[in-house]
Each structure stands twice: as C-alpha cells, then as structure tokens.
Design an enzyme around this catalytic site. Structure first.
Site, short mmCIF file in Angstrom:
data_model
loop_
_atom_site.label_atom_id
_atom_site.label_comp_id
_atom_site.label_asym_id
_atom_site.label_seq_id
_atom_site.Cartn_x
_atom_site.Cartn_y
_atom_site.Cartn_z
N ASN A 9 0.89 -1.10 0.01
CA ASN A 9 -0.04 0.03 0.14
C ASN A 9 0.78 1.02 -0.03
OD1 ASN A 9 -1.84 2.07 0.50
ND2 ASN A 9 -2.24 1.34 2.75
N TRP A 10 1.10 1.90 -1.15
CA TRP A 10 1.90 3.18 -1.33
C TRP A 10 1.39 4.32 -0.55
CZ3 TRP A 10 4.01 2.35 -6.84
CH2 TRP A 10 4.68 1.25 -6.96
N LYS A 11 0.17 4.09 -0.28
CA LYS A 11 -0.46 5.26 0.29
C LYS A 11 -0.13 6.58 -0.60
CE LYS A 11 0.18 3.20 4.72
NZ LYS A 11 0.05 3.39 6.34
N HIS A 97 -9.43 0.82 4.91
CA HIS A 97 -8.30 1.28 5.57
C HIS A 97 -8.51 1.99 6.88
CE1 HIS A 97 -4.06 2.13 6.34
NE2 HIS A 97 -3.67 1.27 5.86
N GLU A 99 -6.96 4.39 7.94
CA GLU A 99 -6.39 5.71 7.77
C GLU A 99 -7.82 6.44 6.92
OE1 GLU A 99 -3.01 5.35 5.71
OE2 GLU A 99 -1.94 4.83 7.39
N GLU A 170 -5.47 -5.41 10.46
CA GLU A 170 -4.66 -4.40 10.60
C GLU A 170 -5.01 -3.78 11.90
OE1 GLU A 170 -2.37 -3.32 6.75
OE2 GLU A 170 -4.36 -1.75 7.20
N GLY A 176 2.37 1.92 10.75
CA GLY A 176 3.17 3.14 10.48
C GLY A 176 3.96 3.43 11.98
N SER A 216 3.17 -2.59 10.47
CA SER A 216 4.72 -2.54 10.59
C SER A 216 5.51 -3.86 10.11
CB SER A 216 5.16 -2.02 11.95
OG SER A 216 4.72 -0.96 12.06
N GLY A 237 2.76 -1.28 4.30
CA GLY A 237 2.70 0.21 4.03
C GLY A 237 4.25 0.45 3.85
N GLY A 238 4.66 1.23 4.88
CA GLY A 238 6.12 1.81 4.60
C GLY A 238 7.20 0.99 3.97
C1 PEP Z 1 -1.04 -0.09 6.00
O1 PEP Z 1 -0.92 1.04 5.83
O2 PEP Z 1 -1.79 -0.91 5.69
C2 PEP Z 1 0.34 -0.77 6.62
C3 PEP Z 1 0.38 -1.85 7.27
O3 PEP Z 1 1.14 0.37 7.05
P1 PEP Z 1 2.73 -0.13 7.53
O4 PEP Z 1 3.39 -1.52 6.94
O5 PEP Z 1 3.43 1.17 7.35
O6 PEP Z 1 2.40 -0.25 9.00
#
Ligand code: PEP
Length: 254
Positions: A9-11, A97, A99, A170, A176, A216, A237-238
């Site tokens: 997920n590049w956000k 999600h 966010e 999640e 994050g 994470s 994500g990151g």
């Molecule tokens: C996400 O945004 O779905 C996520 C899992 O982010 P991160 O891996 O950065 O925690």
C-alpha cells in the site's frame, strides 16, 4: 491451499514517474518468485503508468487500488468508480483502511458499499479490519473486528466470500508505528476471523479465504508472521516503498 498474497500500500507516496521506477525495480527483484501473489497499490495518479509498465514487461505483479467510490458513474466530484479501476486492469482494491476510517471518517456502511461495488465489478476487495490500542487494552479487540466484519459482509454469499474476498487484519496501533503485533497475537485474531467466516459460511468457504496481517511488516518479521497457520500474507505500508525491503518480504520463505 491458499496462495499467500503480499500487497504493498503505497499510500500518498510516489508521483507517476517515481511509481514506475519503483515497480520496475521491484519487478526485477521478484524475478523467479513462485507460489506467492504480489500486488502493488499506487496512488490513483500513478495507476495508469504502473499498469502500462507491468504490461510492457509481462510482469506477474498485480495491480491494486487504495480506494474506490461505490457508484458506477455520476456527480461525485473527486471520486473514482469501480469501472474506471477495472478498465486499468486493477485486481485488488483496499477498502476500509484505518486511515480512511479514522482520518477521512468513513463509516461501516460506506465500507460495506465499497466492498460490494468492487466485487460486483469483478475485482477483489482487501477488506481492512482492526482495533485501536485503547480497544485492545480494554479487551474489546475481538468485538470491534467482529462488528466490522458483520457490517461489511452482511450481504455476501458463501460463494462470493470464497472467491471474491481478501481480509486484512490491521491493528491500528501497529500501522506506521514500528510496533508489530506478535505473530501469536496476529494469529489469534486471524484465527478468530476464520472462525467467524466458518460459522456463517461453513468450514470449506472459511478455509479458502486469505486473511492477511498488516502493521509494520518488515523483512525481519515477515517470515515469522506468515509462518502462522491463519496468516496468508501481508498488507505492507512503509516497507513497500523500498523495492529491496518489499521484495524481501515477498520472499519470506527465503
Ligand atoms: C498499512 O498502511 O496498511 C500498513 C500496514 O502500514 P505499515 O506497514 O507502514 O504499518
């Protein structure tokens, strides 16, 4: 047997040029990988270019989107329809999600409508569920996730669930933050989710649905998380913004 899915997920990162560079680098690093599905979810502005780059190189990487609006077309300024995504070759669409739920204020009803709209357009929603730290500390994690599942899937049949759904657990406190759920905690919730599916749709359907973990995930914890019996991949994500890290996660089996 469920094929693991590792989705990035590049956000709100990477313009369309940077996105193409990233997916090309990733494609090179994933050469020869078998037995794992890999998807990337760039921002809307990069979908078209990333789709073309993947097609040009004959890449097995699948295309995902980060959101959608649940209407075929119309006066919905700023929104993107399922049909528009499908036309670009999108296979997976992230819905619900945290966010979007927490920052944009999306409610369960809208998440449910998005998941249906994605299914009806022949794509697969990655339905995100998860609890806040407060909810976990108050022992309400399972009831929160149960509520999110009931709200999102009340209109789904067993057939639809078995062939057209991915769920991502999640925990919000792990997204994050660098704080990952332990493999045992993540397994416990994923196992609850599979049990919930089995109660409603039967064991066979439940055993076909892929349930990811997100929060994470990094190269050094991906293997132990995905070794758990009910963790069928990762939503990342990151770490998905660095081709080397994301490729290492996708190669979690070594
Ligand atoms: C996400 O945004 O779905 C996520 C899992 O982010 P991160 O891996 O950065 O925690």
């Amino acid at each position: 047997m469920r094929t693991p899915l590792v989705a990035g997920n590049w956000k709100m990162h990477k313009d369309h040029r940077e996105a193409v560079e990233l997916v090309r680098e990733l494609d090179g690093l994933l050469a020869g990988l078998e037995g794992v599905e890999v998807a990337v979810c760039p921002p809307f502005t990069a979908l078209s270019d990333v789709a073309r780059a993947l097609e040009d190189s004959g890449s097995p990487i699948l295309l995902g989107a980060q959101d959608v609006y649940p209407a075929p077309e119309g006066a919905f300024t700023g929104e993107i329809s399922p049909r528009m995504l499908r036309a670009l070759g999108v296979r997976y669409v992230i819905v619900g999600h945290s966010e979007r739920r927490e920052i944009i204020g999306e409610k369960d009803e809208l998440v449910a409508a998005k998941a249906r709209a994605v299914l009806e357009e022949g794509m697969v929603p990655i339905l995100c569920v998860g609890e806040t730290l407060e909810e976990r500390e108050e022992g309400k994690a399972v009831s929160k996730v149960r509520h999110q599942l009931e709200a999102a899937l009340s209109a789904w049949t067993g057939d639809e669930v078995s062939t057209g759904l991915v769920i991502a657990y999640e925990p919000i406190w792990a997204i994050g933050t660098g704080r990952t759920a332990t493999p045992e905690d993540a397994q416990e919730m994923n196992s609850f989710i599979r049990g919930w599916l089995a109660e409603r749709y039967g064991q066979e359907v439940a055993s076909e649905v892929r349930i990811l973990y997100g929060g994470s995930v990094k190269p050094d914890n991906a293997g132990e998380l995905m070794a758990m019996p009910d963790i069928d991949g990762a939503l990342v994500g990151g770490a998905s913004l660095k081709a080397g890290d994301f490729a290492a996660i996708a190669r979690f089996r070594g």
